[in-house]
Design a protein around this motif. Structure first.
Motif, mmCIF file in Angstrom:
data_model
loop_
_atom_site.group_PDB
_atom_site.id
_atom_site.type_symbol
_atom_site.label_atom_id
_atom_site.label_comp_id
_atom_site.label_asym_id
_atom_site.label_seq_id
_atom_site.Cartn_x
_atom_site.Cartn_y
_atom_site.Cartn_z
ATOM 1 N N PRO A 154 34.527 40.755 19.102
ATOM 2 C CA PRO A 154 35.333 39.875 19.957
ATOM 3 C C PRO A 154 34.915 40.015 21.403
ATOM 4 O O PRO A 154 34.511 41.096 21.849
ATOM 5 C CB PRO A 154 36.761 40.392 19.736
ATOM 6 C CG PRO A 154 36.600 41.809 19.290
ATOM 7 C CD PRO A 154 35.321 41.832 18.501
ATOM 8 N N PRO A 155 34.969 38.938 22.172
ATOM 9 C CA PRO A 155 34.605 39.036 23.590
ATOM 10 C C PRO A 155 35.617 39.903 24.333
ATOM 11 O O PRO A 155 36.763 40.081 23.905
ATOM 12 C CB PRO A 155 34.672 37.576 24.066
ATOM 13 C CG PRO A 155 35.615 36.908 23.109
ATOM 14 C CD PRO A 155 35.411 37.585 21.788
ATOM 15 N N ALA A 156 35.184 40.447 25.450
ATOM 16 C CA ALA A 156 36.077 41.271 26.269
ATOM 17 C C ALA A 156 37.215 40.417 26.791
ATOM 18 O O ALA A 156 37.043 39.222 27.059
ATOM 19 C CB ALA A 156 35.304 41.884 27.430
ATOM 20 N N PRO A 157 38.408 40.987 26.919
ATOM 21 C CA PRO A 157 39.531 40.229 27.482
ATOM 22 C C PRO A 157 39.190 39.722 28.880
ATOM 23 O O PRO A 157 38.389 40.328 29.602
ATOM 24 C CB PRO A 157 40.667 41.254 27.517
ATOM 25 C CG PRO A 157 40.258 42.332 26.569
ATOM 26 C CD PRO A 157 38.765 42.376 26.595
ATOM 27 N N ARG A 158 39.806 38.650 29.263
ATOM 28 C CA ARG A 158 39.544 38.080 30.582
ATOM 29 C C ARG A 158 40.023 39.036 31.671
ATOM 30 O O ARG A 158 41.101 39.619 31.589
ATOM 31 C CB ARG A 158 40.241 36.736 30.725
ATOM 32 C CG ARG A 158 39.914 36.026 32.040
ATOM 33 C CD ARG A 158 40.454 34.617 32.074
ATOM 34 N NE ARG A 158 40.164 33.961 33.350
ATOM 35 C CZ ARG A 158 40.535 32.727 33.650
ATOM 36 N NH1 ARG A 158 41.191 32.003 32.749
ATOM 37 N NH2 ARG A 158 40.255 32.210 34.827
ATOM 38 N N ASP A 159 39.211 39.182 32.679
ATOM 39 C CA ASP A 159 39.547 40.111 33.759
ATOM 40 C C ASP A 159 40.658 39.534 34.631
ATOM 41 O O ASP A 159 40.721 38.321 34.851
ATOM 42 C CB ASP A 159 38.314 40.387 34.612
ATOM 43 C CG ASP A 159 38.569 41.425 35.674
ATOM 44 O OD1 ASP A 159 38.953 42.554 35.314
ATOM 45 O OD2 ASP A 159 38.418 41.111 36.870
ATOM 46 N N GLY A 160 41.508 40.408 35.126
ATOM 47 C CA GLY A 160 42.644 39.971 35.949
ATOM 48 C C GLY A 160 42.469 40.210 37.423
ATOM 49 O O GLY A 160 43.406 39.988 38.203
ATOM 50 N N GLY A 161 41.284 40.671 37.870
ATOM 51 C CA GLY A 161 41.102 40.945 39.286
ATOM 52 C C GLY A 161 41.635 42.312 39.665
ATOM 53 O O GLY A 161 41.684 43.227 38.837
ATOM 54 N N GLY A 162 42.048 42.457 40.902
ATOM 55 C CA GLY A 162 42.551 43.736 41.401
ATOM 56 C C GLY A 162 43.931 43.599 41.999
ATOM 57 O O GLY A 162 44.247 42.583 42.633
ATOM 58 N N LEU A 163 44.775 44.616 41.799
ATOM 59 C CA LEU A 163 46.128 44.646 42.345
ATOM 60 C C LEU A 163 46.276 45.870 43.243
ATOM 61 O O LEU A 163 45.948 46.983 42.836
ATOM 62 C CB LEU A 163 47.175 44.699 41.225
ATOM 63 C CG LEU A 163 47.279 43.454 40.340
ATOM 64 C CD1 LEU A 163 48.205 43.716 39.159
ATOM 65 C CD2 LEU A 163 47.766 42.243 41.141
ATOM 66 N N LEU A 164 46.783 45.636 44.456
ATOM 67 C CA LEU A 164 46.929 46.687 45.454
ATOM 68 C C LEU A 164 48.354 46.646 45.988
ATOM 69 O O LEU A 164 48.869 45.573 46.316
ATOM 70 C CB LEU A 164 45.933 46.454 46.586
ATOM 71 C CG LEU A 164 45.641 47.593 47.551
ATOM 72 C CD1 LEU A 164 44.868 48.698 46.829
ATOM 73 C CD2 LEU A 164 44.820 47.073 48.722
ATOM 74 N N LEU A 165 48.992 47.804 46.059
ATOM 75 C CA LEU A 165 50.393 47.869 46.500
ATOM 76 C C LEU A 165 50.521 48.765 47.720
ATOM 77 O O LEU A 165 50.018 49.893 47.733
ATOM 78 C CB LEU A 165 51.279 48.416 45.367
ATOM 79 C CG LEU A 165 52.781 48.535 45.676
ATOM 80 C CD1 LEU A 165 53.397 47.146 45.846
ATOM 81 C CD2 LEU A 165 53.493 49.291 44.555
ATOM 82 N N LYS A 166 51.179 48.252 48.744
ATOM 83 C CA LYS A 166 51.565 49.063 49.892
ATOM 84 C C LYS A 166 53.030 48.795 50.165
ATOM 85 O O LYS A 166 53.417 47.699 50.571
ATOM 86 C CB LYS A 166 50.731 48.736 51.127
ATOM 87 C CG LYS A 166 51.120 49.621 52.314
ATOM 88 C CD LYS A 166 50.232 49.392 53.518
ATOM 89 C CE LYS A 166 50.645 50.323 54.649
ATOM 90 N NZ LYS A 166 49.827 50.115 55.869
#
Length: 816
Positions: A353-365
């Motif tokens: 199966p193909p890799a799951p779709r990437d969700g980018g990056g999440l940054l919390l401050k």
């Protein structure tokens, strides 16, 4: 020594790692605890994006990623395949390059090959190679990954032996041996660089050890031809390989050998990658991540193939094969017909199966979540689902554009999210994305306080009442921090460099490259942000947290995930698997300064030792009492001296009252004035030495407080909180300003002229207006402000109640 046990060695404050595969359970329970035990506090990992996303979907993300270490994903044409461990300390460094992934197989299960270089700060000959490895790591960092940028600058800040060092691909050790750090570059791959490393020496024999190969062995043929067509020996694991027997049979003057008789093999699967070119002048040994494939040996940065890293070294001619233990294997040829069937390669177009779709990056401050959207999505149409511990659903938010980024303010900051999932338009969702907490990562990166700091913190802890003595100690800590700040900032600024992705020098960059305005501004923004973090989570921040303990204010950062026991055994969900890195390459796709720390503080798992935070609880000690015979006038003078110095900094714009460090000190100054102020109409006593009104000895607390608050109000820059909500330190200071202004106004209305009382009333209204505007619609900020003011009021009422219990004789100062 077993690979994972090397991580426990002391002397390094920062560790940077790259890997193709990343097993969350192994890293969190084995690698990470070992690194922390050894003193590493700034820990960053880059791994292949598709492999991480697939791993997270199958086994869940690591609990500690984004909390106490930073994990970044990297997408290249084939596979981000390099396997590096770069450790930095004030007096030593270590570079390990090899074939080992961050999995149980890579650390202890497979038959791997690594090449390590340990140096101390006096071995300057090796520093350019370390600079090259650091530049390589930087080059693979996403430009918008603020967490990794800051981690890298912290990593180099105290490494004086690396400052001013230009990266170099090749160095020579004192014995005359050459070492080279070879990686994929825009114009050449590892294969071309390795052939050039032999410097035209006549190569009589080429030995290649690899688990995976091109189907046609085209990379082997290409490398052999570049070395002059020497005799060829291929070493394989006969039970785990993807070597095509027909392709091998087409090779002339080639022999096949098996690892079966290799000493200490212990039935481990072959995952090592080694190339040895036996020359007339020297043996040339290549150790690293590249399989014997075109994508591995001839990949290009930004183009076809893998991202790879290898170390090449020269050894005396005729010695390498014996040293590596390969002579036993090479003494007997293996019959190609006896090979087990090739391992199916999970090539593109296979049934995997193909890799799951990437969700980018999440940054919390704090409560601001920033999202770096993946390519090919419409951010405005997406939703971000946030989860906490154990996958508990917290909330789903709609991102909005904030400047050049996307994000939103979350409502679950009290139980902050640990991971998220992007819901694209329609029903498609992304792989899980760890949330990188800027505050928690900064807190984790702080080293234990040195003894000179600890001595002041111990004295601070003994002050159980807010007052002049507590302010004096906090100002001394602030002064020590300021003295250290300039040199650390210079280290961070120099370590930032120019050119290359991620703001660092590349091996191919030229000395003297000028920074662009955008690069310069990014560096300065990072340095300012890191200075803020050092203040918030360093010794000065410890004083702030201790005051909050006294007042009963909530913690500014919720408790982190519990860290694993360092004694945990190697256990992994893929324990019996060797990494599927077949090619197409298919899917190949602390420091000596801390040696004198308390042994208890060395252990990050010891109860009460929070990461990056000094343990202020300490052993119970009787609180020091201000001597009943102390001179109130002298105490008033000491307090007034500190307040006047702060007012001067504010008036000269040398102090922004809303910078977190300034806010901590100024809040304490306000509370110290209030705590040491005698009730209106009462004579000062040693416990409450500052009278309400001016006397020959001083201004009195009403005037002292009013002048400080007025200076703070004037120095408060306009638009300070237009782009992001206030931090807890800032909110607590705002609460103290409103509380202090209200108290000063009420007191002035009782004992001063109407004009003075009116001025205090105007100041109180102006401060209240500015605080209200700063908070805006941030409900959590409003709640924090109200809680702070309530605690300040309770502390004041308690002080007044204690004052009423003092006998009239003590109030007048006649009784000792």
């Amino acid at each position: 020594m077993r690979y994972d046990r090397m991580f426990r060695e002391k002397g390094f404050h920062a560790t940077l790692l790259t890997s193709f595969e990343f097993a969350p359970d192994v890293f969190d329970n084995v690698v990470y605890p070992g690194l922390r035990m050894g003193g590493s506090r700034s820990i960053g990992v880059i791994a292949d994006q598709d492999r991480i996303n697939s791993q997270f979907e199958e086994f869940d993300p690591p609990r500690l990623a984004g909390q106490t270490y930073h994990l970044a994903k990297r997408k290249v044409d084939r596979a981000f395949h390099s396997k590096i461990v770069l450790q930095l300390g004030q007096t030593r460094g270590r570079l390990i390059v090899g074939s080992s992934n961050l999995t149980s197989g890579g650390i202890a299960g497979n038959l791997e090959a690594i090449c390590g270089l340990d140096i101390d700060r006096d071995q300057g000959w090796a520093a350019p190679l370390f600079a090259a490895a650091l530049a390589y790591f930087r080059a693979h960092c996403a430009p918008d990954d603020r967490a990794m940028r800051r981690l890298l600058r912290r990593a180099v800040a105290d490494v004086a032996w690396l400052r001013g060092v230009d990266p170099a691909r090749e160095v020579t050790d004192p014995e005359g041996n050459r070492l080279a750090f070879l990686t994929e570059e825009a114009a050449t791959g590892v294969g071309e660089q390795y052939a050039a490393f032999t410097q035209g020496d006549t190569i009589d024999r080429l030995v290649i050890v690899s688990p995976f190969w091109d189907k046609s062995l085209s990379a082997v043929v290409r490398l052999r031809e570049s070395l002059g067509g020497p005799d060829l020996a291929l070493v394989v694991d006969p039970d785990y390989h993807d070597l095509d027997p027909d392709a091998f049979m087409t090779l002339a003057d080639a022999s096949l050998h098996a690892i079966t008789d290799l000493e200490d093999r212990e039935e481990r699967r072959l995952h090592a990658k080694l190339i040895i070119a036996c020359g007339r002048e020297a043996d040339y040994v290549l150790t690293g991540s590249a399989n014997a494939s075109t994508a591995g040996l001839y990949g290009r940065r930004g183009g076809y193939g893998n991202a790879e890293a290898c170390l090449a070294r020269t050894e005396p001619a005729g010695t390498a094969l014996e040293r590596l233990g390969l002579s036993v294997c090479l003494s007997t040829q293996f019959v190609v017909e006896a090979l087990s069937p090739p391992v199916p390669s999970p090539e593109k177009g296979s049934d995997d199966p193909p890799a799951p779709r990437d969700g980018g990056g999440l940054l919390l401050k704090q409560s601001r979540l920033t999202w770096s959207p993946p390519p090919g999505c419409a951010p405005a149409d997406c939703r971000i689902r946030l989860e906490g511990r154990g996958g508990e659903f917290l909330e789903e938010i709609k991102p909005r554009q904030i400047g050049e980024t996307w994000g939103a303010d979350i409502s679950c900051a009290d139980a902050p999210p640990l991971r998220g999932r992007i819901r694209f338009s329609g029903t498609e969702t992304s792989a899980l994305v760890p949330v990188a907490s800027i505050d928690r990562l900064a807190q984790a990166s702080q080293s234990h306080s040195r003894r000179d700091y600890q001595k002041l913190l111990d004295a601070f802890r003994e002050q159980h009442d807010l007052g002049t003595e507590m302010l004096d100690l906090a100002l001394k800590i602030r002064s020590m921090h300021a003295a250290e700040h300039a040199s650390r900032q210079e280290g961070m600024r120099h370590g930032s460099g120019g050119g290359g992705r991620g703001g660092g020098p590349s091996v191919e960059s030229k000395p003297g490259t000028q920074l662009t305005e955008a690069e310069f501004n990014a560096i300065e923004d990072d340095l300012k942000a890191m200075e803020e973090e050092d203040v918030r989570f360093g010794p000065l921040g410890d004083t702030y947290r201790y005051i909050n303990q006294i007042l009963g204010l909530g913690l500014e950062i919720p408790a982190q995930e519990e860290e694993p026991d360092i004694s945990t055994d190697l256990v992994s969900n893929n324990d019996d698997q060797v990494e599927d890195e077949t090619d197409d390459e298919t899917r190949e796709t602390a420091d000596t300064e801390n040696d004198d720390r308390d042994r208890d503080q060395d252990d990050p798992n010891k109860p009460g030792n929070k990461q990056g935070q000094t343990n202020l609880a300490g052993p119970a000690r009787p609180p020091p009492k201000r001597h009943a015979g102390a001179n109130p006038a002298k105490l008033e003078k000491a307090l007034e001296k500190h307040i006047n110095a702060l007012r001067e900094e504010l008036s000269e714009k040398a102090l922004d009252p809303m910078d977190p460090g300034a806010a901590m000190i100024l809040r304490l100054a306000i509370l110290a004035i209030i705590a040491d102020g005698a009730p209106v109409g009462r004579a000062p006593i040693p416990k409450y030495p500052v009278p309400a009104l001016s006397t020959r000895s001083g201004d009195g607390w009403i005037r002292m407080l009013g002048r400080l608050l007025d200076a703070m109000n004037r120095a408060w820059p306009d638009g300070r909180f237009e782009n992001e909500p206030p931090l807890p330190e800032q909110l607590d200071c705002m609460g103290a300003m409103i509380f202090g202004a209200t108290l000063a106004h009420e007191a002035a209305a009782v004992v001063t002229t109407p004009g003075i009382a009116s001025a205090h009333e105007t100041l109180c209204a102006e401060i209240t207006r500015r605080v209200t505007a700063a908070i805006g619609a941030h409900e959590e900020a409003r709640s924090r402000l109200e809680e702070a003011m309530m605690r300040y009021g309770a502390a004041r009422e308690n002080a007044e109640a204690r004052y009423e219990e003092i006998s009239p004789a003590k109030r007048s100062g006649t009784e000792s």
